[in-house]
Design a protein around this motif. Structure first.
Motif, PDB file in Angstrom:
ATOM      1  N   ILE A   1      17.689  -7.380   5.504  1.00 51.29           N
ATOM      2  CA  ILE A   1      16.602  -6.579   6.075  1.00 51.29           C
ATOM      3  C   ILE A   1      16.920  -5.101   5.838  1.00 51.29           C
ATOM      4  N   ASN A   2      15.911  -4.247   5.998  1.00 51.67           N
ATOM      5  CA  ASN A   2      16.103  -2.842   5.634  1.00 51.67           C
ATOM      6  C   ASN A   2      17.217  -2.166   6.414  1.00 51.67           C
ATOM      7  N   SER A   3      17.294  -2.411   7.735  1.00 52.44           N
ATOM      8  CA  SER A   3      18.332  -1.728   8.525  1.00 52.44           C
ATOM      9  C   SER A   3      19.722  -2.070   7.985  1.00 52.44           C
TER      10      SER A   3
ATOM     11  N   HIS B   1       8.861   3.658   8.918  1.00 51.78           N
ATOM     12  CA  HIS B   1       9.727   2.565   9.390  1.00 51.78           C
ATOM     13  C   HIS B   1      11.180   2.821   8.991  1.00 51.78           C
ATOM     14  N   ASN B   2      11.368   3.093   7.691  1.00 47.27           N
ATOM     15  CA  ASN B   2      12.740   3.279   7.211  1.00 47.27           C
ATOM     16  C   ASN B   2      13.377   4.540   7.793  1.00 47.27           C
ATOM     17  N   GLN B   3      12.555   5.565   8.018  1.00 50.46           N
ATOM     18  CA  GLN B   3      13.094   6.789   8.627  1.00 50.46           C
ATOM     19  C   GLN B   3      13.557   6.515  10.058  1.00 50.46           C
TER      20      GLN B   3
ATOM     21  N   LEU C   1      13.423  -3.989  -8.645  1.00 48.05           N
ATOM     22  CA  LEU C   1      13.948  -5.120  -7.866  1.00 48.05           C
ATOM     23  C   LEU C   1      13.542  -5.025  -6.399  1.00 48.05           C
ATOM     24  N   MET C   2      13.350  -3.799  -5.899  1.00 49.70           N
ATOM     25  CA  MET C   2      13.105  -3.608  -4.461  1.00 49.70           C
ATOM     26  C   MET C   2      14.160  -4.382  -3.670  1.00 49.70           C
ATOM     27  N   SER C   3      13.755  -5.206  -2.708  1.00 54.53           N
ATOM     28  CA  SER C   3      14.781  -5.818  -1.848  1.00 54.53           C
ATOM     29  C   SER C   3      15.656  -6.849  -2.552  1.00 54.53           C
ATOM     30  N   VAL C   4      15.317  -7.219  -3.777  1.00 54.79           N
ATOM     31  CA  VAL C   4      16.202  -8.159  -4.482  1.00 54.79           C
ATOM     32  C   VAL C   4      17.538  -7.484  -4.829  1.00 54.79           C
TER      33      VAL C   4
ATOM     34  N   ILE D   1      18.285   2.665  -4.975  1.00 56.58           N
ATOM     35  CA  ILE D   1      18.746   1.364  -5.478  1.00 56.58           C
ATOM     36  C   ILE D   1      17.603   0.334  -5.472  1.00 56.58           C
ATOM     37  N   CYS D   2      16.630   0.520  -4.570  1.00 55.26           N
ATOM     38  CA  CYS D   2      15.457  -0.376  -4.583  1.00 55.26           C
ATOM     39  C   CYS D   2      14.621  -0.162  -5.849  1.00 55.26           C
ATOM     40  N   CYS D   3      14.760   0.989  -6.487  1.00 58.69           N
ATOM     41  CA  CYS D   3      13.985   1.290  -7.696  1.00 58.69           C
ATOM     42  C   CYS D   3      14.714   0.894  -8.975  1.00 58.69           C
TER      43      CYS D   3
ATOM     44  N   THR E   1      19.894   6.859  -0.817  1.00 54.98           N
ATOM     45  CA  THR E   1      20.625   5.904  -1.675  1.00 54.98           C
ATOM     46  C   THR E   1      19.879   4.569  -1.688  1.00 54.98           C
ATOM     47  N   TYR E   2      19.466   4.134  -0.506  1.00 46.67           N
ATOM     48  CA  TYR E   2      18.711   2.878  -0.386  1.00 46.67           C
ATOM     49  C   TYR E   2      17.420   2.943  -1.220  1.00 46.67           C
ATOM     50  N   ASN E   3      16.678   4.058  -1.082  1.00 47.88           N
ATOM     51  CA  ASN E   3      15.430   4.188  -1.841  1.00 47.88           C
ATOM     52  C   ASN E   3      15.693   4.079  -3.342  1.00 47.88           C
TER      53      ASN E   3
ATOM     54  N   SER F   1      13.668 -12.112  -1.960  1.00 42.92           N
ATOM     55  CA  SER F   1      12.393 -11.564  -2.427  1.00 42.92           C
ATOM     56  C   SER F   1      12.405 -10.044  -2.337  1.00 42.92           C
ATOM     57  N   GLY F   2      11.455  -9.422  -3.053  1.00 45.15           N
ATOM     58  CA  GLY F   2      11.235  -7.979  -2.932  1.00 45.15           C
ATOM     59  C   GLY F   2       9.744  -7.688  -2.947  1.00 45.15           C
ATOM     60  N   VAL F   3       9.334  -6.544  -2.389  1.00 46.83           N
ATOM     61  CA  VAL F   3       7.897  -6.250  -2.301  1.00 46.83           C
ATOM     62  C   VAL F   3       7.241  -5.934  -3.643  1.00 46.83           C
ATOM     63  N   SER F   4       8.022  -5.841  -4.708  1.00 46.34           N
ATOM     64  CA  SER F   4       7.430  -5.714  -6.038  1.00 46.34           C
ATOM     65  C   SER F   4       6.864  -7.062  -6.498  1.00 46.34           C
TER      66      SER F   4
ATOM     67  N   LEU G   1      14.376 -14.418   2.942  1.00 41.20           N
ATOM     68  CA  LEU G   1      12.913 -14.314   2.974  1.00 41.20           C
ATOM     69  C   LEU G   1      12.453 -13.861   4.366  1.00 41.20           C
ATOM     70  N   TYR G   2      13.357 -13.137   5.045  1.00 40.65           N
ATOM     71  CA  TYR G   2      13.056 -12.593   6.373  1.00 40.65           C
ATOM     72  C   TYR G   2      12.695 -13.714   7.343  1.00 40.65           C
ATOM     73  N   GLU G   3      11.596 -13.511   8.106  1.00 37.54           N
ATOM     74  CA  GLU G   3      11.281 -14.486   9.151  1.00 37.54           C
ATOM     75  C   GLU G   3      10.792 -15.828   8.585  1.00 37.54           C
TER      76      GLU G   3
ATOM     77  N   TYR H   1       0.833  -1.212   0.000  1.00 35.31           N
ATOM     78  CA  TYR H   1       0.000   0.000   0.000  1.00 35.31           C
ATOM     79  C   TYR H   1       0.860   1.250   0.000  1.00 35.31           C
ATOM     80  N   TYR H   2       2.096   1.139   0.527  1.00 34.92           N
ATOM     81  CA  TYR H   2       2.906   2.344   0.737  1.00 34.92           C
ATOM     82  C   TYR H   2       3.744   2.732  -0.477  1.00 34.92           C
ATOM     83  N   ILE H   3       3.605   1.946  -1.562  1.00 40.91           N
ATOM     84  CA  ILE H   3       4.251   2.349  -2.825  1.00 40.91           C
ATOM     85  C   ILE H   3       3.145   2.290  -3.887  1.00 40.91           C
TER      86      ILE H   3
HETATM   87  N1  LIG Z   1      11.049  -6.022   1.126  1.00 37.98           N
HETATM   88  C1  LIG Z   1      11.253  -5.029   0.310  1.00 37.98           C
HETATM   89  O1  LIG Z   1      11.282  -5.195  -0.899  1.00 37.98           O
HETATM   90  C2  LIG Z   1      11.401  -3.676   0.926  1.00 37.98           C
HETATM   91  C3  LIG Z   1      11.870  -2.632  -0.039  1.00 37.98           C
HETATM   92  C4  LIG Z   1      11.156  -1.322   0.098  1.00 37.98           C
HETATM   93  N2  LIG Z   1      11.902  -0.326  -0.619  1.00 37.98           N
HETATM   94  C5  LIG Z   1      11.007  -0.918   1.554  1.00 37.98           C
HETATM   95  O2  LIG Z   1      11.897  -0.328   2.103  1.00 37.98           O
HETATM   96  O3  LIG Z   1      10.006  -1.170   2.157  1.00 37.98           O
END
Ligand SMILES: NC(=O)CC[C@H](N)C(=O)O
Length: 295
Positions: free
Chosen positions: A118-120, A170-172, A66-69, A197-199, A193-195, A249-252, A232-234, A30-32
């Motif tokens: 993970i994002n951090s 969250h990311n902030q 790619l998002m998190s990929v 490269i996720c794009c 930079t993170y934002n 994985s990535g949220v895309s 794949l996180y948790e 929802y946040y993108i």
């Molecule tokens: N899991 C993901 O793909 C997260 C990437 C996304 N840019 C985020 O920070 O939420």
């Protein structure tokens, strides 16, 4: 013997058919907003075997971020350019048990990011990229990946605008905590930079080519291990038991999986489960792993 090379398009077709859309009670982020509006049935899959065979199913022309990929490739770039000591001073290799953007996890770990998937951890590593600005840092990674990986990634400005349109609290919060504790030097620079490269975006063939890059890379072993434990996180631990392929994985809805000594599997299907992993992608990987293991 390369079992992966024996897969046929008909196998994939049958497995995709098994997972009816109605069974996939998935979500898009929802946040993108642009990712939230993507057609849920868009689908692409490519398998590139090390001997050169390519199996393709779905839309070869669709592009997706790619998002998190991107995270394993940020790690690869930094290991190659800075070495293990510099990288693992900033980030650990431990599996996480909280969601990918969890502040609780970071605080429980005294603000040392637990892993680069993970994002951090990825925000902390984005702080290490060479370049004065987020633009130049992202460009450095992009050019290197396109050259090394034989791919044609590009920065999708519409996805970046969409990321910027919805402040990601969250990311902030993660960036602020990392800066306060000395794990990043510039919170704005690292997060932006993170934002960016996720794009970084491409077609399904680009994602499969990136997978082959990890297979051939000098630091490939470390990256595959971290993908297995954390990709794949948790959900990583259970997936490692069930399927066993190092996967990210990535949220895309992008999903990259490596079959060691055999090849790379790239998949794109936007509906996500609760952990933020592509539902159809994970289902297909399960089928493919049974096939490869001759179950
Ligand atoms: N899991 C993901 O793909 C997260 C990437 C996304 N840019 C985020 O920070 O939420």
């Amino acid at each position: 013997m390369n079992r992966l090379a024996r897969l046929r398009v008909e196998d994939i077709q049958a497995w995709v058919g098994e997972v009816h859309l109605s069974d996939r009670k998935g979500q898009t982020p929802y946040y993108i907003p642009v990712l939230n509006q993507v057609h849920p049935e868009v689908f692409a899959l490519q398998i590139h075997c090390l001997e050169g065979e390519i199996l393709s199913w779905g839309d070869e022309t669709v592009t997706f971020p790619l998002m998190s990929v991107i995270k394993p490739f940020l790690l690869l770039y930094l290991l190659t350019h800075l070495g293990e000591d510099a990288v693992f001073r900033r980030v650990g290799k431990q599996a996480s048990s909280y969601p990918f953007n969890s502040l609780t996890q970071l605080q429980e770990d005294r603000c040392f990011p637990r892993n680069p998937m993970i994002n951090s951890g990825a925000i902390a590593l984005a702080d290490l990229l060479a370049g004065e600005t987020p633009e130049s840092r992202c460009e450095n990674l992009l050019l290197w990946l396109n050259e090394m990986g034989n791919c044609q990634l590009f920065l999708d400005g519409s996805v970046l605008d969409s990321v910027h349109s919805y402040p990601n609290a969250h990311n902030q919060a993660l960036s602020l905590e990392l800066e306060k504790n000395g794990y990043i030097s510039h919170r704005y620079l690292a997060l932006e930079t993170y934002n960016r490269i996720c794009c970084l975006s491409g077609k399904i063939a680009d994602l499969a080519n990136l997978g082959k890059l990890i297979l051939a890379a000098p630091f490939g072993e470390i990256i595959l291990e971290i993908m297995t434990n954390c990709g794949l996180y948790e959900a990583s631990q259970q997936f490692a038991l069930d399927v066993g392929f190092p996967t990210k994985s990535g949220v895309s809805g992008a999903l990259l999986s490596i079959v060691p000594q055999q090849g790379a599997i790239a998949c794109y299907s936007p509906l996500l489960n609760e952990q933020g992993n592509s539902i159809l992608g994970l289902n297909l990987l399960t089928h493919i792993s049974h096939f490869v293991k001759e179950i």
